[in-house]
Design a protein around this motif. Structure first.
Motif, PDB file in Angstrom:
ATOM      1  N   GLN A 135      99.801 -32.874   7.739  1.00 56.70           N
ATOM      2  CA  GLN A 135      97.828 -32.401   7.841  1.00 56.70           C
ATOM      3  C   GLN A 135      97.773 -31.653   9.173  1.00 56.70           C
ATOM      4  N   ARG A 136      98.396 -31.965  10.290  1.00 58.22           N
ATOM      5  CA  ARG A 136      97.388 -31.007  11.315  1.00 58.22           C
ATOM      6  C   ARG A 136      97.648 -29.849  11.603  1.00 58.22           C
ATOM      7  N   GLU A 137      99.063 -29.306  11.073  1.00 59.10           N
ATOM      8  CA  GLU A 137     100.212 -28.672  11.328  1.00 59.10           C
ATOM      9  C   GLU A 137      98.932 -27.398  10.065  1.00 59.10           C
ATOM     10  N   HIS A 138      99.011 -28.152   9.303  1.00 60.47           N
ATOM     11  CA  HIS A 138      98.417 -27.102   7.591  1.00 60.47           C
ATOM     12  C   HIS A 138      97.065 -26.750   8.450  1.00 60.47           C
ATOM     13  N   GLU A 145      91.050 -26.395  12.125  1.00 63.86           N
ATOM     14  CA  GLU A 145      90.692 -27.660  13.337  1.00 63.86           C
ATOM     15  C   GLU A 145      90.399 -26.924  14.097  1.00 63.86           C
ATOM     16  N   SER A 146      90.242 -27.738  14.602  1.00 65.19           N
ATOM     17  CA  SER A 146      88.996 -27.797  16.177  1.00 65.19           C
ATOM     18  C   SER A 146      90.156 -28.562  17.381  1.00 65.19           C
ATOM     19  N   ALA A 147      89.711 -28.238  18.068  1.00 65.31           N
ATOM     20  CA  ALA A 147      90.651 -28.547  19.792  1.00 65.31           C
ATOM     21  C   ALA A 147      90.785 -30.052  20.323  1.00 65.31           C
ATOM     22  N   MET A 148      88.860 -30.571  19.232  1.00 61.60           N
ATOM     23  CA  MET A 148      88.799 -32.456  19.551  1.00 61.60           C
ATOM     24  C   MET A 148      90.137 -32.799  18.584  1.00 61.60           C
TER      25      MET A 148
END
Length: 933
Positions: A135-138, A145-148
Motif C-alpha cells: 500500500q505504501r509503494e502504491h 503519500e507525504s513524508a510523514m
C-alpha cells in the motif's frame, strides 16, 4: 480403536490428494462408532480442514461456523489451541484479519507451548507487513503519500515484522523440529526492513534470538557472519557467541577465514586497528578471543594444524604462474569467440583484447618477478626466499624477453610490444603453458608426508570413548546413577557387588569427563568437554540426513592421525594436494587443499546450503520420498582467505579424468580434438567463402560448418561410451550397473535442474563429477552466471547432457527416471515456495554482493551496506526468475473444461532435455566445453 484411526487416516490422505468428497465420505462412516476424545478431536479437525477450500468462500464460511459451534469442554489445552488456530486461519482467509489476530492471541494464551499457533500467527503478521508495504509503494507511485505518512508506514511495517519475528523464534523455542527451523532464514531476511540503523527488528533478534538453542543456527553460519557487516551485527554476534561456547569446531574455520578477510580489508584501507566503532572486524576479533578463552587446548591444536597446512602445502611458483597463464588464455579465447564474427568494429575489439592481455601480462610480471625485500628472521621465510630467487633466476629473463616487459629498456620494450599482434601473444602464452606443464608434470603423484610436513606426520591423538551427553557438565552429578546406587543399598544388596562396582565406575567416568569439560572452560555449555579435534565437515549444512536434529559432538569422528602419504592430483588444469585424515571410527577422510579466491569458497558454501534445504524438501514430498530422491552437499571448509579444504572420495570420477585415461592409452594429446575442431571449422568456413557473407546468412553458414565438423567428431573420432565402458569395468554384473544408472539418473536430474534454474554455465568436463559407487552427482565450482548488470544470465544450453552422459544413463532411464525426477524435484520446491523464498533471497543477496566485491576492491562495512541497497532490485528480480523457472518445470496439471490438455505434464522438462542434447546447440559451444564428450 482401529476403525476410527483407519477412517481418519484415509480421510487425511484423501484431503491431501485434493479429494474432498472422498474425505467427507470416509469421516461420515464414523457416525455410529464409539471413540475416545483424541479420536473425536482428530475427526473434528479433519472435518474442519476439508472445508478450507481456497476456491470457495462459502465452504470456508461453513468451516468457520463448524469451529464456532464446537463444544470445547472435552478437549485439553493443546487441542483447544489448535481449534482457535484453525478459527484464525478461516478468519484470515475471509479477510477478517483483525479477528484472526485475536483468535491467534487466544490460541497461544490457552497453550503457550503450541508451536503451530506461533508459526501461523507469524505468517499472519508477515502478510500484514507485506500488505502495508505494498500500500505504501502504491501511494508513493501515485504521488499521494507525504513524508510523514511514509515514516509512519515504514514504522508500522517494522512493527508487524517484529511481531512475526518474535512468533517464529517462540515457535522454535517451543518445538525445534526441522519445519519450525525453516523460518529462521526468514527472520534474518526481515532485518533489512530496519533501514540504515538498528531498530525494533534488530532489537527483537538480539534479545530473543540468543535464547534459542545454539544448534538451530548451525545451517546459517555464513549468513550470520556476513550479518556482522550490517546493522544487525550486535544481534548476530550474540547468536554466534552461543555457537562459540557450544559448538566451537562448527564455527572455528568459517569465523577464522572471515576475520582474516575483513582484517585485510581494513588494513588495505588504512583503518586503525583499534577503534570504538563496532564493525565486523571488531565483532569477529571478540568472537575469536571468546573461542580462545573458552577452549584453549582445542584452539592451540587447531591453530598449529592450520599453520602447517597454509605454509607447507601452498603451490609452487611454477604452479601459480601456470594457473595464471591458463586463466588468461581462457579469458582471451572466450572474448575472441564472442567477438570473432561481428560485422562492425572487428579491429577495435581485437585491439581492446590485445590491450587487456598486455596489461594483464604486466601485472603478472610485477607479481612474480619484481624484487621485494624479504624478512629473513624465520627459517621458513629463508626457505621461501631461496625458492623465490631460484624461480626468478630461471624464468624472469625469458618471460620478460618473450613479452617485452623489462624495466631497464622500457621504451624499447614498449615499441617491440606494440608490434606484437594478438596472435603472437596467444602463441607465446601457449608456449609458456607447455613449458610450465612439462615442469609441473614432473611432480611425483605421491609424496611422503614426513617430507612435506614433519609436524603433521608425527601428529597423534587418542580420541576418548564418549557417549551421548557425556560432554555436558550439567550431567556431572549423574542423578540417575546416584538413584540407582541408593536403590541398590535400600534393597539390601551388597555394595561390593558387580552392579555396584559398575555403577561406581560409570559415575567416576562421568565425573572425570565433567571435570575435563570444566577445565576446558565451557562453563556449563553443551559440546565442550573434549579437546579432541573433530574431522571437519560433520555439521550441517556440510552433511545432511533424515534426522536433522541436535548434533552430538562427542559422537563425531575425531582426528587420530594423518595419512602417511600426500597425493598430488590434477583438478581443473591445476595440481592440488590431497591429504588424508584417519578418524576414530576407522575411516579415512580425504580433503583437497585448494587455493581459491574468497568468492569461490563462499559460493561453494551457499551451494551446500542449497543442497541441504532441497534435501529437506525432498524428504517431505510424497513422490520424491517414494522415488528415493536425495541431494547431498559437499563439505567445503575455509581455512584462510585463499585456502580451503574440499571433501573428496576415492571413488570420485570426472568426465575429464575418464577421457584423459583414454587419451593416454591411445597415445594422443588431450586437446587434440579441440585443436582439430578449430582448424576444421576454419577450413570449412573458408571453403564456404564465409568472410564475404553478411547478416543472418553469415550465422547460418557458421552454424552449418560447425555442425558438420561436430557430427564427424562424434561419429568417427570420439567414443560416445567412455563413461559406460568405465562403469562396466568398475561394477560387478548387470544388476549393480542398473542400480548405479538408476541412482545416477535421479542425482543428475537434481544437478541439471539447478544448472538451469541458477544459470550455471561453466560445466566443463573437469566439473562434471560423480561417485562411482553410489551414483551421487557432485557440484564443484557451482557458480551462478551474472550479466554485467548483475542479473542471472545463462546460455542456450540449459544443462550438460553430452553424448557420454546420455549413453551412461540410457534412453529408458532418461525417459523413465531422469525426466520425472527433474519434474518432481521442481514440484517439491515450488510447493514450498513461501518457505524457500526467504532462503533464496539470502543466498542470492550474499552471492551477488560477493560477485561484485570480487570484481573490485574489497569494501568497508558501510560501503557494503550501500552496495546491498543498490543491488536490492536485482536480487528481487533474480529470485523471481529462479522461482519462475522452478514453477515452469513443475508438472502442469491444469484442466481446460474439466479435461487435461493433450500436452505432457512435464513438457517443459522434455523441451529442456531436447535443447541440451540437440547437436545444433552443442556444436556452438566453445571448445573448452568439449561438447563431443
Amino acid at each position: 480403536h482401529d476403525r476410527p484411526w483407519t477412517a481418519i487416516r484415509m480421510s487425511k490422505t484423501a484431503r491431501k490428494q485434493g479429494m474432498r468428497e472422498v474425505a467427507l465420505l470416509s469421516l461420515g462412516k464414523l457416525t455410529d462408532c464409539a471413540m475416545d476424545v483424541s479420536d473425536a478431536f482428530s475427526k473434528l479437525r479433519e472435518q474442519i480442514l476439508v472445508y478450507n477450500n481456497p476456491e470457495s468462500e462459502l465452504e470456508r464460511t461453513g468451516g468457520l461456523n463448524l469451529v464456532n459451534t464446537t463444544n470445547l469442554s472435552f478437549f485439553d489445552a493443546s487441542q483447544k489451541s489448535e481449534l482457535f488456530r484453525l478459527k484464525a486461519v478461516f478468519l484470515a482467509s475471509l479477510s477478517a484479519r483483525s479477528k484472526a489476530n485475536q483468535a491467534y492471541c487466544h490460541s497461544v494464551q490457552i497453550c503457550p507451548s503450541y508451536a503451530r499457533s506461533w508459526i501461523s500467527w507469524g505468517g499472519l503478521c508477515s502478510s500484514l507487513g507485506d500488505i502495508t508495504e505494498k500500500q505504501r509503494e502504491h501511494q508513493a507511485s501515485t504521488g499521494t503519500e507525504s513524508a510523514m505518512s511514509t515514516t509512519a508506514a515504514a514504522k508500522k511495517v517494522a512493527q508487524y515484522l517484529a511481531q512475526a519475528l518474535g512468533c517464529y523464534i517462540e515457535a522454535v523455542r517451543c518445538d525445534s523440529n526441522e519445519w519450525s527451523r525453516m523460518h529462521l532464514p526468514k527472520c534474518l531476511w526481515m532485518l533489512i526492513k530496519d533501514g540504515s540503523s538498528p531498530g525494533v527488528l534488530c532489537q527483537t533478534l538480539e534479545t530473543r534470538g540468543a535464547s534459542l538453542p545454539s544448534w538451530v543456527w548451525l545451517p546459517w553460519i555464513p549468513q550470520l557472519l556476513t550479518s556482522l557487516c550490517r546493522i544487525e551485527g550486535r544481534a548476530a554476534k550474540a547468536i554466534l557467541t552461543g555457537l562459540v561456547k557450544s559448538y566451537p569446531q562448527a564455527l572455528y574455520f568459517a569465523l577464522r577465514a572471515f576475520y582474516l578477510e575483513r582484517r585485510d580489508v581494513d588494513r588495505s584501507r588504512g583503518a586503525p586497528s583499534s577503534s570504538t566503532h563496532q564493525g565486523s572486524v571488531t565483532h569477529a576479533e571478540e568472537l575469536m578471543s571468546s573461542l580462545r578463552r573458552a577452549h584453549p587446548t582445542l584452539w592451540t591444536s587447531l591453530e598449529a594444524i592450520l599453520e602447517e597446512l597454509i605454509v607447507r602445502f601452498r603451490p609452487s611458483y611454477e604452479e601459480e604462474l601456470l594457473a595464471t597463464i591458463i586463466a588468461l588464455l581462457d579469458r582471451a579465447e572466450t572474448q575472441i569467440n564472442q567477438h570473432k564474427h561481428t560485422d562492425k568494429h572487428d579491429e577495435d575489439e581485437e585491439n581492446a583484447i590485445l590491450a587487456s592481455v598486455s596489461k594483464t601480462l604486466g601485472r603478472i610480471s610485477t607479481k612474480f618477478f619484481s624484487t621485494s625485500p624479504v624478512d629473513a628472521g624465520s627459517r621458513r621465510r629463508d626457505e621461501r626466499a631461496k625458492k623465490t630467487d631460484d624461480f626468478k633466476r630461471k624464468y624472469k629473463a625469458a618471460f620478460e624477453s618473450d613479452f617485452s616487459l623489462g624495466t631497464a629498456r622500457s621504451r624499447e620494450n614498449s615499441e617491440i610490444q606494440s608490434k606484437l599482434s594478438l596472435h603472437d601473444f596467444l602463441s607465446r602464452l601457449k608456449k609458456w603453458k607447455r613449458r610450465l606443464e612439462a615442469q609441473v608434470s614432473a611432480t611425483p603423484a605421491a609424496l611422503p608426508l614426513i617430507e612435506s610436513s614433519p609436524t603433521l606426520a608425527l601428529f597423534s591423538s587418542e580420541a576418548p570413548d564418549l557417549w551421548a551427553g557425556s560432554c555436558d557438565p550439567r550431567q556431572s552429578n549423574s542423578p540417575s546413577l546416584d538413584r540407582e546406587q541408593t536403590r541398590d543399598t535400600e534393597d539390601g544388596l551388597n555394595p561390593s557387588s558387580a552392579s555396584s562396582d559398575a555403577t561406581t565406575a560409570a559415575a567416576s567416568a562421568a565425573l572425570a569427563v565433567a571435570n575435563a569439560a570444566s577445565k576446558e572452560g565451557v562453563g556449563g555449555h553443551y559440546g565442550g568437554g573434549s579437546a579432541a579435534i573433530e574431522i571437519p565437515g560433520q555439521y550441517v549444512p556440510n552433511r545432511t540426513n533424515c534426522l536433522d536434529s541436535k548434533p552430538n559432538p562427542e559422537l563425531h569422528a575425531k582426528l587420530v592421525r594423518f595419512e602417511s602419504k600426500l597425493t598430488v592430483l590434477r583438478r581443473n588444469e591445476h595440481l592440488v594436494r590431497r591429504i588424508g585424515m584417519i578418524g576414530s571410527d576407522g575411516r579415512t577422510y580425504r580433503f583437497l587443499l585448494q587455493f581459491a579466491i574468497p568468492y569461490w569458497t563462499r559460493t561453494d558454501e551457499r551451494t551446500s546450503q542449497l543442497h541441504y534445504i532441497v534435501d529437506k524438501l525432498l524428504r517431505k514430498g510424497i513422490l520424491s520420498s517414494r522415488s528415493h530422491l536425495s541431494v547431498q552437499p559437499t563439505a567445503v571448509i575455509p581455512i584462510a582467505q585463499r585456502l580451503r579444504m574440499t571433501a573428496e572420495k576415492d571413488s570420485r570420477l570426472s568426465l575429464d579424468d575418464a577421457y584423459r585415461r583414454v587419451c593416454e592409452r591411445e597415445g594422443k594429446m588431450h586437446d587434440s580434438i579441440a585443436n582439430y575442431f578449430q582448424q576444421a571449422v576454419a577450413d570449412n568456413l573458408e571453403k564456404r567463402k564465409y568472410s564475404a557473407l553478411e547478416g543472418p546468412e553469415k550465422k547460418r553458414v557458421e552454424k552449418a560448418a560447425k555442425l558438420e565438423v561436430f557430427t564427424n567428431i562424434c561419429e568417427t573420432m570420439v567414443d560416445g561410451q567412455i563413461l559406460l565402458k568405465n562403469m562396466h569395468l568398475t561394477l560387478d554384473g548387470p544388476e549393480g550397473l542398473y542400480q548405479f544408472r538408476r541412482s545416477f539418473a535421479g542425482q543428475l536430474a537434481a544437478n541439471s535442474l539447478f544448472q538451469y534454474v541458477f544459470c550455471v554455465v561453466e560445466r566443463n568436463p573437469s566439473r562434471f563429477v560423480f561417485d562411482q559407487q553410489n551414483g551421487q552427482a557432485f557440484a564443484p565450482d557451482f557458480r551462478f552466471a551474472y550479466s554485467n548488470q548483475g542479473f542471472l544470465e545463462g546460455n542456450e544450453l540449459p544443462f550438460r547432457m553430452t553424448p557420454n552422459i546420455k549413453n551412461l544413463i540410457g534412453n529408458h532411464l532418461l525417459e523413465g527416471r531422469f525426466t520425472p525426477s527433474m519434474a518432481t524435484i521442481a514440484a517439491c520446491v515450488h510447493d514450498q515456495r513461501e518457505e524457500i523464498g526467504s532462503i533464496l533471497r539470502l543466498i542470492l543477496r550474499d552471492d551477488i554482493v560477493s560477485w561484485y566485491t570480487s570484481k573490485s576492491m574489497a569494501k568497508s562495512d558501510t560501503k557494503t551496506q550501500e552496495l546491498e541497497k543498490q543491488l536490492a532490485d536485482r536480487v528481487a528480480k533474480n529470485v523471481s526468475l529462479v522461482q519462475a523457472r522452478f514453477s515452469a518445470c513443475t508438472p502442469n496439471k491444469k484442466k481446460e473444461n474439466g479435461i487435461l490438455g493433450r500436452d505432457a505434464i512435464d513438457l517443459k522438462v522434455r523441451k529442456l532435455l531436447e535443447e541440451a542434447t540437440a547437436p545444433e546447440t552443442l556444436c556452438m559451444m566453445p571448445t573448452t566445453y568439449h561438447p563431443w564428450l
